[in-house]
Design a protein around this motif. Structure first.
Motif, PDB file in Angstrom:
ATOM      1  N   ASP A 120       0.866  -1.169   0.000  1.00  0.00           N
ATOM      2  CA  ASP A 120       0.000   0.000   0.000  1.00  0.00           C
ATOM      3  C   ASP A 120       0.909   1.226   0.000  1.00  0.00           C
ATOM      4  N   ALA A 121       0.349   2.411   0.155  1.00  0.00           N
ATOM      5  CA  ALA A 121       1.130   3.640   0.001  1.00  0.00           C
ATOM      6  C   ALA A 121       2.216   3.808   1.047  1.00  0.00           C
ATOM      7  N   HIS A 122       2.127   3.089   2.168  1.00  0.00           N
ATOM      8  CA  HIS A 122       3.133   3.206   3.228  1.00  0.00           C
ATOM      9  C   HIS A 122       3.824   1.877   3.539  1.00  0.00           C
ATOM     10  N   THR A 123       3.446   0.802   2.851  1.00  0.00           N
ATOM     11  CA  THR A 123       3.977  -0.523   3.184  1.00  0.00           C
ATOM     12  C   THR A 123       4.697  -1.134   1.989  1.00  0.00           C
ATOM     13  N   LEU A 124       5.900  -1.639   2.252  1.00  0.00           N
ATOM     14  CA  LEU A 124       6.685  -2.324   1.231  1.00  0.00           C
ATOM     15  C   LEU A 124       6.812  -3.795   1.604  1.00  0.00           C
ATOM     16  N   ARG A 125       6.439  -4.682   0.708  1.00  0.00           N
ATOM     17  CA  ARG A 125       6.572  -6.121   0.913  1.00  0.00           C
ATOM     18  C   ARG A 125       7.921  -6.558   0.373  1.00  0.00           C
ATOM     19  N   LEU A 126       8.688  -7.307   1.160  1.00  0.00           N
ATOM     20  CA  LEU A 126      10.039  -7.720   0.783  1.00  0.00           C
ATOM     21  C   LEU A 126      10.057  -9.164   0.316  1.00  0.00           C
ATOM     22  N   SER A 127      10.965  -9.460  -0.614  1.00  0.00           N
ATOM     23  CA  SER A 127      11.178 -10.828  -1.062  1.00  0.00           C
ATOM     24  C   SER A 127      12.661 -11.011  -1.344  1.00  0.00           C
ATOM     25  N   PRO A 128      13.182 -12.227  -1.124  1.00  0.00           N
ATOM     26  CA  PRO A 128      14.613 -12.455  -1.373  1.00  0.00           C
ATOM     27  C   PRO A 128      14.930 -12.373  -2.857  1.00  0.00           C
ATOM     28  N   THR A 129      16.197 -12.163  -3.160  1.00  0.00           N
ATOM     29  CA  THR A 129      16.623 -12.061  -4.551  1.00  0.00           C
ATOM     30  C   THR A 129      17.426 -13.292  -4.941  1.00  0.00           C
ATOM     31  N   ASP A 130      17.636 -13.455  -6.232  1.00  0.00           N
ATOM     32  CA  ASP A 130      18.447 -14.566  -6.726  1.00  0.00           C
ATOM     33  C   ASP A 130      19.934 -14.292  -6.534  1.00  0.00           C
ATOM     34  N   ASP A 131      20.297 -13.001  -6.484  1.00  0.00           N
ATOM     35  CA  ASP A 131      21.713 -12.634  -6.484  1.00  0.00           C
ATOM     36  C   ASP A 131      22.327 -12.576  -5.092  1.00  0.00           C
ATOM     37  N   VAL A 132      21.547 -12.186  -4.120  1.00  0.00           N
ATOM     38  CA  VAL A 132      22.099 -11.976  -2.787  1.00  0.00           C
ATOM     39  C   VAL A 132      21.173 -12.563  -1.749  1.00  0.00           C
ATOM     40  N   GLU A 133      21.741 -12.856  -0.593  1.00  0.00           N
ATOM     41  CA  GLU A 133      20.933 -13.315   0.516  1.00  0.00           C
ATOM     42  C   GLU A 133      20.340 -12.118   1.234  1.00  0.00           C
ATOM     43  N   GLN A 134      19.106 -12.262   1.672  1.00  0.00           N
ATOM     44  CA  GLN A 134      18.463 -11.177   2.406  1.00  0.00           C
ATOM     45  C   GLN A 134      19.176 -11.003   3.733  1.00  0.00           C
ATOM     46  N   ALA A 135      19.576  -9.749   4.020  1.00  0.00           N
ATOM     47  CA  ALA A 135      20.346  -9.475   5.239  1.00  0.00           C
ATOM     48  C   ALA A 135      19.525  -9.713   6.486  1.00  0.00           C
ATOM     49  N   SER A 136      18.219  -9.446   6.405  1.00  0.00           N
ATOM     50  CA  SER A 136      17.358  -9.591   7.576  1.00  0.00           C
ATOM     51  C   SER A 136      16.157 -10.448   7.195  1.00  0.00           C
ATOM     52  N   PRO A 137      16.348 -11.772   7.086  1.00  0.00           N
ATOM     53  CA  PRO A 137      15.285 -12.645   6.579  1.00  0.00           C
ATOM     54  C   PRO A 137      14.035 -12.624   7.439  1.00  0.00           C
ATOM     55  N   GLU A 138      14.146 -12.170   8.690  1.00  0.00           N
ATOM     56  CA  GLU A 138      12.972 -12.143   9.544  1.00  0.00           C
ATOM     57  C   GLU A 138      12.036 -10.988   9.212  1.00  0.00           C
ATOM     58  N   ILE A 139      12.511 -10.016   8.419  1.00  0.00           N
ATOM     59  CA  ILE A 139      11.688  -8.862   8.059  1.00  0.00           C
ATOM     60  C   ILE A 139      10.932  -9.159   6.770  1.00  0.00           C
ATOM     61  N   GLU A 140       9.618  -9.113   6.845  1.00  0.00           N
ATOM     62  CA  GLU A 140       8.798  -9.371   5.670  1.00  0.00           C
ATOM     63  C   GLU A 140       8.218  -8.096   5.078  1.00  0.00           C
ATOM     64  N   ARG A 141       8.082  -7.066   5.911  1.00  0.00           N
ATOM     65  CA  ARG A 141       7.494  -5.825   5.448  1.00  0.00           C
ATOM     66  C   ARG A 141       8.180  -4.631   6.086  1.00  0.00           C
ATOM     67  N   ILE A 142       8.188  -3.535   5.348  1.00  0.00           N
ATOM     68  CA  ILE A 142       8.660  -2.257   5.865  1.00  0.00           C
ATOM     69  C   ILE A 142       7.477  -1.296   5.858  1.00  0.00           C
ATOM     70  N   LYS A 143       7.199  -0.699   7.004  1.00  0.00           N
ATOM     71  CA  LYS A 143       6.210   0.372   7.062  1.00  0.00           C
ATOM     72  C   LYS A 143       6.968   1.679   7.210  1.00  0.00           C
ATOM     73  N   ALA A 144       6.759   2.580   6.262  1.00  0.00           N
ATOM     74  CA  ALA A 144       7.550   3.805   6.220  1.00  0.00           C
ATOM     75  C   ALA A 144       6.651   5.031   6.186  1.00  0.00           C
ATOM     76  N   GLU A 145       7.046   6.038   6.928  1.00  0.00           N
ATOM     77  CA  GLU A 145       6.336   7.313   6.896  1.00  0.00           C
ATOM     78  C   GLU A 145       6.556   7.999   5.543  1.00  0.00           C
ATOM     79  N   ARG A 146       7.791   7.889   5.030  1.00  0.00           N
ATOM     80  CA  ARG A 146       8.120   8.437   3.720  1.00  0.00           C
ATOM     81  C   ARG A 146       8.904   7.393   2.932  1.00  0.00           C
ATOM     82  N   ILE A 147       8.780   7.463   1.596  1.00  0.00           N
ATOM     83  CA  ILE A 147       9.440   6.495   0.728  1.00  0.00           C
ATOM     84  C   ILE A 147      10.116   7.227  -0.425  1.00  0.00           C
TER      85      ILE A 147
END
Length: 489
Positions: A120-147
């Motif tokens: 949504d306008a303030h929420t980013l859904r995260l997914s791992p990439t093929d190239d690198v390992e996710q640094a914080s695999p426990e984080i599935e979403r980022i809620k941000a005041e500004r993007i």
């Protein structure tokens, strides 16, 4: 569901994203810098720096051909393709290393190695990439005041090119070559196509450049474009307006059938097809339909270039993802501006942009400063033109670099210098000088009063300015030639 709450989320850690991070970091420690690919800016990895590393040996070898005109015997210069590409890769990796070092200096808790897309306008859904390992695999979403969107761009691949399969390459691939190939068909007569095509030709690769609709290096002034087309066509095989182009694969060969600029039917075979047909913003990978953003015709969020603010006021965009002025110094400026405004939101400030400046590192060089000819015509600006040919310009003839045409544009009534388009020697320097005086809002008459040494290539600029001043009705008829060295200074 694991969620991290931050003040500012920055999607992308290229030039714009890194510049934005530096600004945001001054105001808050609640930051997420999200990168789904390798660190290292487009410029350092696959853009301006490695391309110049390929152009440098090409120009050095080409210069050998001029030496007999000076009375100096010279061999054609045997090319060791393995050694050429070894240096390109080594120096490229060195430049990328500087970027990686900079990232390692960031707060590592701020960095998240993942792909991001809008939920949504303030929420980013995260997914791992093929190239690198996710640094914080426990984080599935980022809620941000500004993007801040700073996801960069990627090469555009027209559908017909895919017929050649693994014989299709983009500029990214060129800089990983272990050796130079025998032949390449270069499609696209923009910055990338002209720079790489000419460099490969001068290094002994059989090259044919294919353009479209007569376009050459982004030049909009028809006189400068015509001069450039003639100059490049005299050196290497080019078709700036081919017709009935058909691309196919025959074994390991790329076959190009076409009608050339003279109307002749042709068929040529190449090892590779290099697609240099432009770049596309990576915003199409962000699920923008979930963001509420208003999008333009190309699917890029609408934004104010003086604030980098989008229709969703808390979301900003910068760099190649915005596709406004896709060059490094502009990306850095936009990241700086977006970062400042995101950090200070809801206070948002408008900042004047620098004078537009662009350079194509061909030989002769193509360059632009200020407003382009097409912009002035389309904007119905009342302007006059001054020009100079470098063919008889004194310093240029001394150096045997006397090819080129410079055209400058001035506003009737005010006498202000508005812009310039050019092809010629040392244009990377002339374009800077022109951009600086335009940004200082100097009139043509004031610029002419500045010091010009003799003999220098810059005297050609003075000749063009004198003609322009006369055309504006603000100066006398310029002298027909320099006392010491003839027309053009």
């Amino acid at each position: 569901m694991s969620v991290r709450n931050v003040d500012v989320a920055i999607i992308g850690a290229g030039t714009a994203g890194m510049s934005a991070y530096h600004q945001v970091r001054k105001s808050t420690d609640r930051i997420a810098l999200i990168e789904g690919g390798p660190f290292g800016t487009t410029c350092a990895r696959v853009g301006c720096m490695p391309s110049k590393l390929l152009i440098a040996p090409a120009e050095a070898r080409h210069r050998l051909q001029v030496l007999p005109e000076f009375g100096i015997a010279a061999c054609p210069g045997e090319v060791d393709g393995v050694a050429v590409m070894r240096r390109v890769r080594f120096e490229r990796d060195r430049f990328v290393g500087f970027v990686k070092d900079a990232v390692e200096g960031f707060e590592q808790k701020h960095i998240i190695r993942a792909h991001a897309e809008f939920e949504d306008a303030h929420t980013l859904r995260l997914s791992p990439t093929d190239d690198v390992e996710q640094a914080s695999p426990e984080i599935e979403r980022i809620k941000a005041e500004r993007i801040i969107i700073a996801t960069g761009s990627r090469p555009m691949i027209p559908e017909p090119f895919k017929a050649v399969g693994d014989r299709l390459i983009v500029n990214d691939d060129v800089f990983n070559w272990q050796d130079l190939p025998e032949s390449v068909a270069v499609f696209g007569a923009g910055v990338i196509g002209i720079e790489l095509g000419q460099a490969l030709h001068r290094l002994g690769v059989r090259v044919h450049l294919f353009g479209r609709d007569g376009a050459v290096g982004g030049i909009s002034d028809p006189d400068v474009r015509s001069y450039a087309a003639r100059t490049f066509a005299a050196e290497w095989p080019v078709s700036f307006d081919p017709r009935d182009v058909r691309i196919s694969r025959d074994g390991d060969a790329v076959v190009v059938d076409f009608i050339d600029d003279q109307g002749a039917a042709c068929s040529e075979r190449f090892e590779w097809l290099l697609a240099a047909t432009g770049r596309v913003s990576n915003v199409d990978r962000l699920a923008l339909h979930n963001s509420g953003l208003k999008l333009g015709a190309r699917g890029i969020p609408l934004f104010d270039p003086l604030t980098m603010q989008t229709s969703e006021k808390h979301i900003f965009i910068a760099g190649d993802s915005a596709a406004y002025r896709p060059v490094l110094h502009e990306a850095a400026d936009e990241g700086h501006l977006a970062g400042q405004n995101a950090a200070n939101y809801p206070e948002v400030f408008r900042h004047t942009r620098r004078t537009p400046l662009g350079i194509v590192f061909s030989d002769p060089q193509i360059a632009f400063a200020g407003q382009r000819h097409a912009e002035l015509v389309e904007g119905k600006v009342d302007f006059a033109v001054g020009e100079v040919s470098f063919e008889n310009q004194g310093r240029s003839r001394v150096l045997l670099v006397n090819q080129g045409l410079l055209r400058v544009y001035g506003e009737r009534g005010t006498g202000l210098l508005l812009g310039a388009e050019m092809i010629g020697p040392a244009n990377e320097h002339l374009a800077h000088l022109i951009a600086w005086v335009i940004q200082m809002r100097m009139t043509v008459g004031q610029i002419i009063e500045l010091p010009f040494y003799h003999p220098v290539i810059e005297e050609g600029l003075r000749t063009a300015l004198r003609m322009l001043n006369k055309s504006l009705g603000m100066g006398p008829k310029p002298p027909p030639n320099c006392i010491d060295c003839g027309p053009g200074g």
